[in-house]
Design a protein around this motif. Structure first.
Motif, short mmCIF file in Angstrom:
data_model
loop_
_atom_site.label_atom_id
_atom_site.label_comp_id
_atom_site.label_asym_id
_atom_site.label_seq_id
_atom_site.Cartn_x
_atom_site.Cartn_y
_atom_site.Cartn_z
N GLY A 192 4.74 0.20 4.64
CA GLY A 192 5.96 0.38 5.42
C GLY A 192 6.94 1.22 4.62
O GLY A 192 7.41 0.78 3.58
N GLY A 193 7.23 2.46 5.07
CA GLY A 193 8.21 3.32 4.40
C GLY A 193 7.88 3.54 2.94
O GLY A 193 6.77 3.95 2.59
N ILE A 194 8.84 3.19 2.05
CA ILE A 194 8.65 3.41 0.62
C ILE A 194 7.56 2.47 0.05
O ILE A 194 7.05 2.67 -1.06
CB ILE A 194 9.99 3.27 -0.15
N GLY A 195 7.16 1.49 0.86
CA GLY A 195 6.06 0.58 0.47
C GLY A 195 4.72 1.30 0.35
O GLY A 195 3.70 0.67 0.05
N VAL A 196 4.72 2.61 0.52
CA VAL A 196 3.48 3.39 0.35
C VAL A 196 3.15 3.58 -1.15
O VAL A 196 2.04 3.96 -1.50
CB VAL A 196 3.60 4.74 1.09
N THR A 197 4.13 3.29 -2.03
CA THR A 197 3.95 3.65 -3.45
C THR A 197 2.71 3.04 -4.13
O THR A 197 2.00 3.76 -4.82
CB THR A 197 5.22 3.36 -4.27
N PRO A 198 2.40 1.73 -3.95
CA PRO A 198 1.20 1.23 -4.63
C PRO A 198 -0.08 1.89 -4.11
O PRO A 198 -1.02 2.14 -4.89
CB PRO A 198 1.18 -0.28 -4.34
N ALA A 249 -10.57 -6.63 3.82
CA ALA A 249 -9.53 -7.22 2.98
C ALA A 249 -8.27 -6.40 3.25
O ALA A 249 -8.33 -5.17 3.27
CB ALA A 249 -9.93 -7.12 1.52
N VAL A 250 -7.14 -7.06 3.47
CA VAL A 250 -5.93 -6.33 3.89
C VAL A 250 -4.83 -6.42 2.84
O VAL A 250 -4.55 -7.51 2.32
CB VAL A 250 -5.41 -6.86 5.25
N TYR A 251 -4.23 -5.28 2.54
CA TYR A 251 -3.14 -5.19 1.57
C TYR A 251 -1.92 -4.64 2.30
O TYR A 251 -2.02 -3.58 2.92
CB TYR A 251 -3.54 -4.29 0.39
N VAL A 252 -0.81 -5.37 2.21
CA VAL A 252 0.38 -4.95 2.94
C VAL A 252 1.54 -4.82 1.97
O VAL A 252 1.76 -5.72 1.15
CB VAL A 252 0.78 -5.98 4.03
N CYS A 253 2.29 -3.72 2.04
CA CYS A 253 3.44 -3.55 1.16
C CYS A 253 4.57 -2.87 1.94
O CYS A 253 4.35 -1.86 2.62
CB CYS A 253 3.06 -2.70 -0.04
N GLY A 254 5.77 -3.44 1.80
CA GLY A 254 6.90 -2.84 2.49
C GLY A 254 8.02 -3.86 2.63
O GLY A 254 8.04 -4.88 1.95
#
Ligand SMILES: Cc1cc2nc3c(=O)[nH]c(=O)nc-3n(C[C@H](O)[C@H](O)[C@H](O)COP(=O)(O)OP(=O)(O)OC[C@H]3O[C@@H](n4cnc5c(N)ncnc54)[C@H](O)[C@@H]3O)c2cc1C
Length: 432
Positions: free
Chosen positions: A317-323, A397-402
């Motif tokens: 989500g948005g800047i959560g793309v970094t990892p 396997a799901v990874y979510v960041c944001g």
């Protein structure tokens, strides 16, 4: 494979519960009247309150790597908060239960128990008041806490712990002397070592100096900084984050540490961080000049597994793309295609960060797919969208960041798509 987090949590909870459990055999005999039951509860809540407070202090040490068995620093902090909140409630109940027990004898006895003028009793009250003062913002009593002020206030925890230990050492007779001494010394040493590391060693020796060597603006309110080490290079894994403290006297965020994910590949000679303007300190980073010195502490986090065991779905989500950018850059540099599906949730075309770089990488990976979810067109992310673009989501396997709202939406959509909770890993860009 992801390492089990259960055993590290079991160790922490066992240590936190041990003093109260050791006290039970000494409290058990003679519990035949409600007054004695209340008295025993009053004592055991005091013991557990203090042991949980000491364990919460022991968990704030922030030694790089110590957080990984807990699932990363965010999860470790959540455990720290949980222990602190339970300690707070137990320590509030402690004097009240003792006073209720004494009320069985007389009202004067109850008032005497609550407001004794013995120094040890007064220290107990001062400890409790200090605890209330530094915990109130954590409970959000006065709205969303201002992070730096809240952190300063948190230092009152040191006063609380010292006074609570003095209070217990002088007043408590529940555990025999040698056992009480052994238990409280061990827990106090754990807490003291953690606080000394955090406030002394990490401050002077645990940070590495870096210089800003390049400033790029992938969007109007986002900056990507390249940081070259002045001394040794940091070793880290893709998706981990660091605390950055800029040395810009007179600027917002000067000497304030803030967590940012490393967007660079671990084998790049320099570090890269992409920062979005979300407040005063991150706003000041947008205009940081080349040559500025920054202190880097870390790495922290345990977002991605050491060896993926099944195809992955990434939701950013948005800047959560970094990892995810860090993982993509790592794979591109190694010439090793990934087997992933990235759903990048952005507001509109202008907010699709690192678009060219991501598109170029995914074009070359036959088993990977990049989907952009535009909020203005699709509305909030939902189950139908995920299942339409990624029909085998339940197998991944799901990874979510944001930001938190996206995390919550993604979790509920994935849950209704049949993805078990143990296969969903999240990284929140929220206050720790
Ligand atoms: C593990 C992790 C990784 C992150 N990675 C990135 C990244 O790669 N790029 C990026 O732009 N942002 C990232 N963030 C968010 C970034 O840390 C905050 O945006 C930044 O600290 C805001 O500080 P501020 O003074 O500018 O804003 P403020 O006005 O102080 O706060 C704005 C928001 O940021 C939160 N915040 C403030 N200080 C902190 C802090 N020290 N720790 C956590 N949250 C805080 C506040 O709760 C508030 O919601 C990450 C956060 C975490 C926890």
């Amino acid at each position: 494979m992801r390492r089990p987090m259960v055993s590290s949590r079991v160790v922490v909870w066992s240590l936190a519960l041990l003093p109260g459990l050791l006290a039970l055999p000494f409290l058990w005999p003679g519990l035949d009247q409600s007054r004695e039951v209340l008295n025993a509860l009053g004592r055991v809540t005091g013991i557990w309150g203090l042991s949980m407070l000491l364990m919460a202090a022991a968990l704030c040490c922030r030694v790089p790597g110590f957080d990984r068995p807990f699932g990363g620093l965010t999860k470790l902090w959540q455990l720290h908060h949980r222990l602190g909140a339970i300690a707070f409630l137990l320590l509030l109940a402690h004097p009240l239960l003792l006073a209720f027990a004494a009320a069985g004898t007389s009202l004067d006895a109850a008032i005497g128990t609550l407001f004794s003028t013995q120094p040890a009793s007064v220290w107990g009250w001062v400890a409790l008041l200090a605890l209330m003062a530094f915990m109130a913002p954590s409970f959000g009593f006065f709205g969303e806490p201002e992070y730096q002020r809240w952190k300063w206030l948190h230092r009152l925890s040191g006063v609380t712990v010292i006074l609570a230990l003095l209070h217990t050492g002088l007043l408590s007779r529940t555990l025999p002397g040698w056992l009480a001494w052994g238990v409280w010394t061990t827990l106090a040493l754990l807490a003291l070592s953690a606080l000394s590391y955090r406030w002394l060693y990490a401050r002077w020796r645990g940070r590495s100096p870096y210089r800003v060597t390049r400033v790029a603006h992938p969007a109007r309110d986002v900056v990507e900084l390249t940081l070259a080490p002045e001394r040794q290079r940091l070793c880290y894994r893709a998706g981990q984050f660091v605390y950055l403290t800029p040395d810009r006297v007179g600027q917002a965020g000067h000497r304030e540490e803030h967590p940012y994910t490393l967007s660079s590949a671990p084998d790049e000679p320099d570090l890269r961080v992409a920062i979005k303007d979300l407040g005063d300190a991150s706003h000041a980073m947008l205009s940081i000049p080349e040559g500025t010195r920054l202190w880097v502490e870390g790495p922290y986090g345990d977002f991605f597994p050491d060896a993926p065991s099944r195809p992955e779905l990434w939701i950013a989500g948005g800047i959560g793309v970094t990892p995810f950018l860090g993982r993509v850059r790592e794979a591109v540099r190694a010439g090793r295609p990934l087997q992933v599906h990235l759903i990048d949730c952005v507001q509109d075309e202008t907010r699709f960060l690192f678009a060219d770089e991501l598109k170029a990488a995914f074009e070359h990976w036959p088993d990977s797919r990049l989907t952009v979810h535009y909020f203005y067109r699709e509305g909030p992310l939902n189950r139908a969208f995920i299942e339409r673009v990624c029909p085998d989501v339940a197998e991944r396997a799901v990874y979510v960041c944001g930001p938190l709202p996206l995390l919550e939406r993604a979790r509920s959509a994935l849950d209704s798509s049949g993805v078990p909770a143990r296969r969903i890993v999240t990284e929140e860009f929220v206050l720790l």
